[in-house]
Design an enzyme around this catalytic site. Structure first.
Site, mmCIF file in Angstrom:
data_model
loop_
_atom_site.group_PDB
_atom_site.id
_atom_site.type_symbol
_atom_site.label_atom_id
_atom_site.label_comp_id
_atom_site.label_asym_id
_atom_site.label_seq_id
_atom_site.Cartn_x
_atom_site.Cartn_y
_atom_site.Cartn_z
ATOM 1 N N LYS A 62 0.826 -1.211 0.000
ATOM 2 C CA LYS A 62 0.000 0.000 0.000
ATOM 3 C C LYS A 62 0.863 1.265 0.000
ATOM 4 O O LYS A 62 0.495 2.244 -0.617
ATOM 5 C CB LYS A 62 -1.037 -0.005 1.118
ATOM 6 C CG LYS A 62 -0.551 0.006 2.499
ATOM 7 C CD LYS A 62 -1.726 -0.181 3.441
ATOM 8 C CE LYS A 62 -1.293 -0.660 4.795
ATOM 9 N NZ LYS A 62 -0.451 0.285 5.516
ATOM 10 N N THR A 63 2.017 1.205 0.646
ATOM 11 C CA THR A 63 2.887 2.374 0.616
ATOM 12 C C THR A 63 3.349 2.614 -0.820
ATOM 13 O O THR A 63 3.377 3.739 -1.309
ATOM 14 C CB THR A 63 4.104 2.158 1.547
ATOM 15 O OG1 THR A 63 3.603 1.621 2.774
ATOM 16 C CG2 THR A 63 4.841 3.437 1.822
ATOM 17 N N ASP B 263 -2.923 7.512 4.491
ATOM 18 C CA ASP B 263 -2.370 6.185 4.739
ATOM 19 C C ASP B 263 -2.731 5.774 6.168
ATOM 20 O O ASP B 263 -3.024 6.626 6.999
ATOM 21 C CB ASP B 263 -0.841 6.260 4.576
ATOM 22 C CG ASP B 263 -0.250 4.899 4.271
ATOM 23 O OD1 ASP B 263 -1.016 3.939 4.122
ATOM 24 O OD2 ASP B 263 0.987 4.805 4.179
ATOM 25 N N GLU B 264 -2.690 4.499 6.477
ATOM 26 C CA GLU B 264 -3.005 3.980 7.819
ATOM 27 C C GLU B 264 -4.342 4.550 8.303
ATOM 28 O O GLU B 264 -4.479 4.978 9.444
ATOM 29 C CB GLU B 264 -1.892 4.346 8.831
ATOM 30 C CG GLU B 264 -0.490 3.971 8.412
ATOM 31 C CD GLU B 264 -0.137 2.500 8.634
ATOM 32 O OE1 GLU B 264 -1.025 1.733 9.035
ATOM 33 O OE2 GLU B 264 1.010 2.140 8.349
ATOM 34 N N GLN C 58 -4.968 -4.039 11.260
ATOM 35 C CA GLN C 58 -3.770 -3.423 11.840
ATOM 36 C C GLN C 58 -4.114 -2.187 12.665
ATOM 37 O O GLN C 58 -3.267 -1.333 12.904
ATOM 38 C CB GLN C 58 -2.770 -3.062 10.738
ATOM 39 C CG GLN C 58 -2.169 -4.283 10.057
ATOM 40 C CD GLN C 58 -1.046 -3.899 9.102
ATOM 41 O OE1 GLN C 58 -0.037 -3.334 9.507
ATOM 42 N NE2 GLN C 58 -1.220 -4.180 7.826
ATOM 43 N N ARG D 213 5.659 -8.153 10.242
ATOM 44 C CA ARG D 213 6.834 -7.335 9.887
ATOM 45 C C ARG D 213 7.966 -8.214 9.371
ATOM 46 O O ARG D 213 8.948 -7.734 8.826
ATOM 47 C CB ARG D 213 7.397 -6.544 11.105
ATOM 48 C CG ARG D 213 6.442 -5.626 11.838
ATOM 49 C CD ARG D 213 5.854 -4.596 10.959
ATOM 50 N NE ARG D 213 4.560 -5.029 10.484
ATOM 51 C CZ ARG D 213 3.954 -4.511 9.426
ATOM 52 N NH1 ARG D 213 4.505 -3.555 8.748
ATOM 53 N NH2 ARG D 213 2.771 -4.950 9.042
HETATM 54 N N1 LIG Z 1 4.292 -5.339 -6.925
HETATM 55 C C1 LIG Z 1 5.274 -5.661 -6.105
HETATM 56 N N2 LIG Z 1 6.257 -6.461 -6.515
HETATM 57 C C2 LIG Z 1 7.284 -6.774 -5.703
HETATM 58 N N3 LIG Z 1 7.419 -6.343 -4.438
HETATM 59 C C3 LIG Z 1 6.481 -5.540 -3.976
HETATM 60 C C4 LIG Z 1 5.357 -5.147 -4.775
HETATM 61 N N4 LIG Z 1 4.564 -4.340 -4.028
HETATM 62 C C5 LIG Z 1 5.180 -4.239 -2.816
HETATM 63 N N5 LIG Z 1 6.326 -4.956 -2.791
HETATM 64 C C6 LIG Z 1 7.250 -5.084 -1.624
HETATM 65 O O1 LIG Z 1 6.521 -5.635 -0.529
HETATM 66 C C7 LIG Z 1 6.937 -5.075 0.699
HETATM 67 C C8 LIG Z 1 5.757 -4.437 1.387
HETATM 68 O O2 LIG Z 1 5.344 -3.292 0.677
HETATM 69 P P1 LIG Z 1 4.782 -1.994 1.453
HETATM 70 O O3 LIG Z 1 5.738 -1.623 2.516
HETATM 71 O O4 LIG Z 1 4.409 -0.992 0.429
HETATM 72 O O5 LIG Z 1 3.522 -2.706 2.090
HETATM 73 P P2 LIG Z 1 2.418 -2.133 3.046
HETATM 74 O O6 LIG Z 1 1.146 -2.635 2.497
HETATM 75 O O7 LIG Z 1 2.575 -0.669 3.224
HETATM 76 O O8 LIG Z 1 2.744 -2.930 4.390
HETATM 77 P P3 LIG Z 1 2.181 -2.809 5.904
HETATM 78 O O9 LIG Z 1 0.768 -2.392 5.871
HETATM 79 O O10 LIG Z 1 2.329 -4.214 6.400
HETATM 80 O O11 LIG Z 1 3.101 -1.889 6.603
HETATM 81 C C9 LIG Z 1 8.022 -4.066 0.368
HETATM 82 O O12 LIG Z 1 9.273 -4.688 0.567
HETATM 83 C C10 LIG Z 1 7.748 -3.743 -1.103
HETATM 84 O O13 LIG Z 1 8.937 -3.351 -1.768
#
Ligand SMILES: Nc1ncnc2c1ncn2[C@@H]1O[C@H](COP(=O)(O)OP(=O)(O)OP(=O)(O)O)[C@@H](O)[C@H]1O
Length: 789
Positions: free
Chosen positions: A41-42, A226-227, A257, A609
Site C-alpha cells: 500500500k505504501t 495512509d493507515e 492493523q 513485519r
Molecule cells: N508489486 C510488487 N512487486 C514486488 N514487491 C512488492 C510489490 N509491491 C510491494 N512490494 C514489496 O513488498 C513489501 C511491502 O510493501 P509496502 O511496505 O508498500 O507494504 P504495506 O502494504 O505498506 O505494508 P504494511 O501495511 O504491512 O506496513 C516491500 O518490501 C515492497 O517493496
C-alpha cells in the site's frame, strides 16, 4: 500535463500488480484501498501521487497524510525518484493541523506562535487548573480526568457540549464538566495547545468557517490518507470537510492493523467508509510481497480469532520458508542471552547483518535485558524510542526555555525554568506570581515584570525574579539566530551548562552528553533549513516526534522496539519476545473483549513485519518491575497453528507440576504478621542451567503431542476457570520441609519451616528472588510444589 514526466507511464506501472495498478490509475472520486500487510500500500500511495502529477494535477493540490514523520520522509524520497521536484505536501495529520492552525490561529483564539504541549506539560497544566478550581478529588485522579477530556476532544465534544456525553451525571463526568472548560481557558491563556487540540481546533475551525473550509478544500483537491484504520473522529471530520467540493479522497488501510484504539482511533472509520461515500471505488490488495508462506499462515490463523473484522484472504507467492519458531526459555535472562547469541552467530557466519534483525516487545520496560545481552555479544543496536529523548529532564528544561522564548505566554514553560538552575525563586514566589497574573489576566512572565509591585513578595525574591526577566529578555534578542546558536546561548546564559560541568556526578555528565545531542539536532535542523529555520519550526518538529521517527534505516544495527513502533516497518528476521499473559495481551485488556482484539491485532502487526524468519518466545520466569515471578504463556500462542511451527522448550530447569494462573490477585495470601526476619533484598535473578533445549520439528510435531504437558499453553477459557477456582490448590499436607515451591508473585522459594495443623497449617518460605522469608496459611496459599532437576 506539466511537463514533469520523468518516467514513461509504462515504467511507472511496470513494477505493479493488476490490483495495485487499478489503485494507482484511479484519479477522480473517492477510493478505499483495503490492503493486507505487506501488500504494497505504501508503494501504491507513492506511485499514485506520481501518477496524479503526471496526469497534469498540480503537485500543490495534493495532500498525502501519513501516520509518522518517518513514513512521510520515506514517501518523499520515493516520490523524488518517481517524479522529482514536486512540492506535494506530505506529512502527519498533526503536522498538517499545526500548519493550518498557524495560518488561522486567531479564529480559535490563539496567536500564530502557540506552544504545543506534550502529555507531561498538559498534565501539569491540568493539575494546576484542578487546584485553582478546587476540583481535586479522591474520586477521580487527574489522569482519569485528562483521559476523559482527551476522549471528548477526539470525539469533537467541545466543553459546552460536554453535558450531552454519556459520562455526564457520573462523579467523573461532573468533575470533567467543570475541569474541561477551565483547562481549555488555561491553554488559551498560555497560547498553547495539547495534541488533541491540534485536531479538534482544525476540525472546529473548518466546521465553523465555511470560507476557510471552501478555500482549503479547493487547495487540497486530492487527498491521500495512509493507515486510515488508525484515524479518530476528529481526523475523519477534517478530511471529510476537505472533500466536499472535491471529493477526491483516497484512503488506504487495514482494519486488522488498527492498534491505536486507546488513543481514540476508530476502526469504524474504515468499516463505514463505504457508507459515507456511496460511490466509492473499493480496491483490495491481498497478495503479500513481504513474508514467507509459513509466516503469513501463522499471522492469518491468529487474526482469524478476532470476531469484529472483515474477513480477508492473505496469500503470497513467496517461498514456504522456514517454520516459525515458538520457544520457551527458563528465564528472561536466558531469553535475552540466547537470542543475542543466535544473532551473533548468524552475523558471524555471514548469513545476516545486524540491521536484518529486530526484537519486538509489548512495552519499552522490557528492553533493558536485551540491550545488556546485545552489548555482551558486542552487537550494535538501536532502541527505537524517539519520544524518550525529548522526555529527559535536561532536554525538557532546555526546551522549556526555547518554548518560553518563542511564546512568552507559555506559563507551563515559565514555571519549569524560572528556578532551573536554582536562582532563589521559591514555591511561594511562584504562587504569588501565578495569583497576580490570574487576577489581572496577565501571563506569568508579564506578572514577573511587575514583581516589584506584588504585595507580600519579599524584596530579595523580587530581585531574583527581575534577574530572571532580564535573562529572558536578553535571550529573546537572539530569536532570529540559527537554532543551534539559540540553544547554545540558553545553555551558557542560564547557567545550566555550568552547573552540570561543575558537578562530579556521573548522571550529570550524562546529561551534558544529552545536551550535546540536542545541539546536534539543532545543527541538523539548521542545515536542513538554510534559509533560516525558525525556532518555532524546530519546536514543532521536536514536539511532534514519534517513536518510529527515531528508527534509522541506514545504520547496521539490530533494532529494538515496541510492536506499536514497528508499524509500517519490515525486517528479514523478527523476534517477538515476552509473549506472556499480562504483557501480551497487556494486563489492562484482560476483561475487555474489544481491547483484547486490539492486542491480537498488535501481535498480528508484529508477526507480519517479518520477511524470512520469525520467532516468538516466552520465559517461564520473568523479572518485571522488580519481581521475579513465574509466568503464564500468552493465550495468543494457544491460537497459533502449532503443528506447523517449530517448538522449542528447555530440557531441564524447574518442572512445574501443573500450570497455574499467576494473574490471581497477588499478595493477599501471605501472612505479614509474626516476627519474621528479613534478609537484605538482593536483585539477583534465578538462573537455571544447563541451557539445553529439546526441539520438536513441525513434521514430528504433527505425530506427537507438541509440548510437554508441564509446559502446556493455557487457553483463555482455562484461565477463566482457574480464576473461578477459589479452593485450595494443594492439600496442606503435601508440603514438606525443604521442598521447593513456586509462588505466582514471589517466584521460586524453599520451605524452611512448617507449623500448625489442618486448615491452620502454615509454611515459612524463603524466596530466591529477594531472599526474604514469608509465612503462609497453606489452605489459602498460592504455592505450588516444584521439582528441580
Ligand atoms: N508489486 C510488487 N512487486 C514486488 N514487491 C512488492 C510489490 N509491491 C510491494 N512490494 C514489496 O513488498 C513489501 C511491502 O510493501 P509496502 O511496505 O508498500 O507494504 P504495506 O502494504 O505498506 O505494508 P504494511 O501495511 O504491512 O506496513 C516491500 O518490501 C515492497 O517493496
Amino acid at each position: 500535463m506539466d511537463g514533469q514526466n520523468n518516467l514513461p507511464l509504462t515504467d511507472l506501472f511496470a513494477s505493479l500488480t493488476e490490483a495495485q495498478r487499478t489503485a494507482v490509475a484511479h484519479i477522480d472520486g473517492p477510493m478505499l484501498t483495503l490492503a493486507g500487510p505487506g501488500s504494497g500500500k505504501t508503494r501504491v500511495v507513492t506511485h499514485r501521487v506520481a501518477n496524479l502529477v503526471r496526469q497534469g494535477i498540480q503537485a500543490r493540490n495534493i495532500l498525502a497524510l501519513t501516520f509518522t514523520n518517518k513514513a512521510a520522509d520515506e514517501m518523499r524520497q520515493r516520490l523524488a525518484a518517481l517524479a522529482p521536484g514536486q512540492p506535494v505536501w506530505m506529512g502527519t495529520f498533526h503536522r498538517f493541523c499545526v500548519r493550518t492552525l498557524r495560518i488561522h490561529a486567531p479564529l480559535v483564539g490563539l496567536s500564530e506562535n502557540f506552544s504545543i504541549y506534550d502529555m507531561d506539560d498538559s498534565r501539569k497544566l491540568l493539575k494546576l487548573v484542578l487546584a485553582e478550581e478546587r476540583l481535586e478529588s479522591t474520586h477521580a485522579s487527574p489522569d482519569s480526568i485528562a483521559h476523559a477530556i482527551s476522549a471528548a476532544k477526539n470525539n469533537l465534544v467541545t466543553p459546552d457540549k460536554y453535558r450531552e456525553t454519556a459520562l455526564y451525571g457520573s462523579t467523573l463526568g461532573s468533575l470533567v464538566e467543570r475541569a474541561y472548560p477551565a483547562y481549555q481557558r488555561a491553554l488559551l491563556r498560555a497560547n498553547a495547545v495539547d495534541f488533541d487540540d491540534l485536531l479538534q481546533h482544525v476540525a472546529v475551525l473548518l466546521r465553523e468557517n465555511p470560507d476557510v473550509r471552501k478555500q482549503q478544500d479547493a487547495k487540497y483537491k486530492y487527498i491521500l490518507v495512509d493507515e486510515y484504520q488508525d484515524t479518530n473522529l476528529a481526523q475523519y471530520a477534517i478530511i471529510r470537510a476537505l472533500s466536499i467540493d472535491y471529493p477526491n479522497l483516497s484512503v488506504t488501510g487495514d482494519p486488522d492493523q488498527s492498534i491505536y484504539g486507546w488513543r481514540g482511533a476508530n476502526v469504524r472509520n474504515i468499516l463505514e467508509f463505504e457508507k459515507d461515500f456511496p460511490n466509492v471505488k473499493v480496491v483490495r490488495l491481498e497478495q503479500n510481497y513481504r513474508s514467507t508462506q509459513s509466516i503469513l499462515r501463522v499471522a492469518d490463523v491468529l487474526i482469524a480469532h478476532n470476531k469484529r473484522r472483515k474477513k480477508k484472504r492473505l496469500w503470497t507467492e513467496n517461498p514456504e520458508g522456514e517454520a516459525v519458531r515458538l520457544v520457551c526459555y527458563p528465564t528472561h535472562t536466558d531469553e535475552a542471552e540466547q537470542i543475542a547469541s543466535q544473532i551473533a552467530t548468524a552475523v558471524r557466519q555471514g548469513k545476516y547483518r545486524p540491521r536484518d534483525f529486530a526484537i519486538f516487545f509489548r512495552t519499552n520496560a522490557l528492553s533493558r535485558q536485551f540491550e545488556h545481552a546485545l552489548r555482551e555479544q558486542v552487537l550494535p543496536y538501536q532502541i527505537v524510542n524517539g519520544l524518550e529523548f525529548y522526555q529527559r529532564m535536561e532536554i525538557k528544561d532546555v526546551m522549556a526555555y526555547l518554548h518560553l522564548l518563542n511564546n512568552q505566554r507559555d506559563n507551563v514553560a515559565l514555571r519549569r525554568v524560572i528556578n532551573t538552575p536554582t536562582r532563589g525563586i521559591g514555591k511561594s514566589t511562584i504562587t504569588k506570581l501565578q495569583e497576580y497574573a490570574s487576577h489581572r489576566g496577565l501571563s506569568m512572565l508579564d506578572a514577573a515584570r511587575q514583581a516589584g509591585l506584588i504585595e507580600g513578595l519579599p524584596k530579595k525574591s523580587a530581585v531574583a525574579v527581575a534577574k530572571f526577566v532580564a535573562l529572558i529578555d536578553k535571550l529573546s534578542e537572539s530569536l532570529t539566530a540559527e537554532v543551534e546558536q539559540i540553544v547554545g546561548m540558553v545553555l551558557s546564559e542560564s547557567g545550566y551548562r555550568e552547573v552540570l560541568q561543575n558537578s562530579e556526578s556521573e548522571e550529570d555528565q550524562e546529561r551534558l552528553a544529552n545536551l550535546e545531542e540536542l545541539l546536534t539536532a539543532a545543527r541538523q535542523f539548521d542545515m536542513h533549513n538554510p534559509q533560516g529555520g525558525k525556532l518555532e519550526h524546530f519546536l514543532e518538529e521536536t514536539s511532534l516526534v514519534s517513536d518510529t521517527d527515531a528508527w534509522s534505516s541506514d545504520t547496521d544495527r539490530v533494532s529494538l522496539m515496541t510492536m506499536h513502533a514497528a508499524k509500517g516497518l519490515e525486517f528479514p528476521v523478527v523476534y517477538i519476545v515476552a509473549c506472556e499473559q499480562g504483557l501480551l495481551p497487556h494486563e489492562r485488556s484482560r476483561h475487555d473483549e474489544e481491547k483484547l482484539e486490539e492486542e491480537r491485532r498488535l501481535l498480528f502487526v508484529g508477526l507480519t513485519r517479518a520477511r524470512q524468519e520469525l520467532q516468538l518466545s516466552y520465559a517461564q520466569y520473568r523479572m518485571f518491575r522488580g519481581i521475579n515471578a513465574p509466568t503464564i504463556p500468552s493465550h495468543f500462542l494457544q491460537e497459533l497453528p502449532r503443528d506447523e511451527m517449530r517448538l522449542q522448550e528447555p530440557k531441564t530447569g524447574p518442572r512445574r507440576l501443573i500450570d497455574f494462573d499467576s494473574q490471581l490477585p497477588a499478595d493477599d495470601d501471605h501472612l505479614d504478621e509474626g516476627p519474621i526476619e528479613h534478609a537484605a533484598a538482593t536483585e539477583q535473578d534465578i538462573s537455571f542451567e544447563p541451557e539445553e533445549f529439546s526441539q520438536i520439528e513441525p513434521s514430528e510435531a504433527r505425530k506427537k503431542p507438541q509440548l510437554d504437558k508441564r509446559f502446556s499453553l493455557m487457553s483463555g477459557a482455562d484461565l477463566l476457570t482457574r480464576q473461578a477456582d477459589t479452593g485450595p490448590r494443594f492439600p496442606p499436607n503435601v508440603f514438606k520441609h525443604g521442598m521447593n515451591v513456586l509462588h505466582p508473585e514471589h517466584g521460586l522459594g524453599t520451605i524452611i519451616a512448617l507449623g500448625g495443623e489442618g486448615p491452620k497449617r502454615t509454611a515459612t518460605v524463603q524466596f530466591a528472588s529477594d531472599n526474604r522469608e514469608r509465612r503462609f496459611f497453606l489452605i489459602h496459599a498460592k504455592l505450588e510444589p516444584v521439582e528441580m532437576e
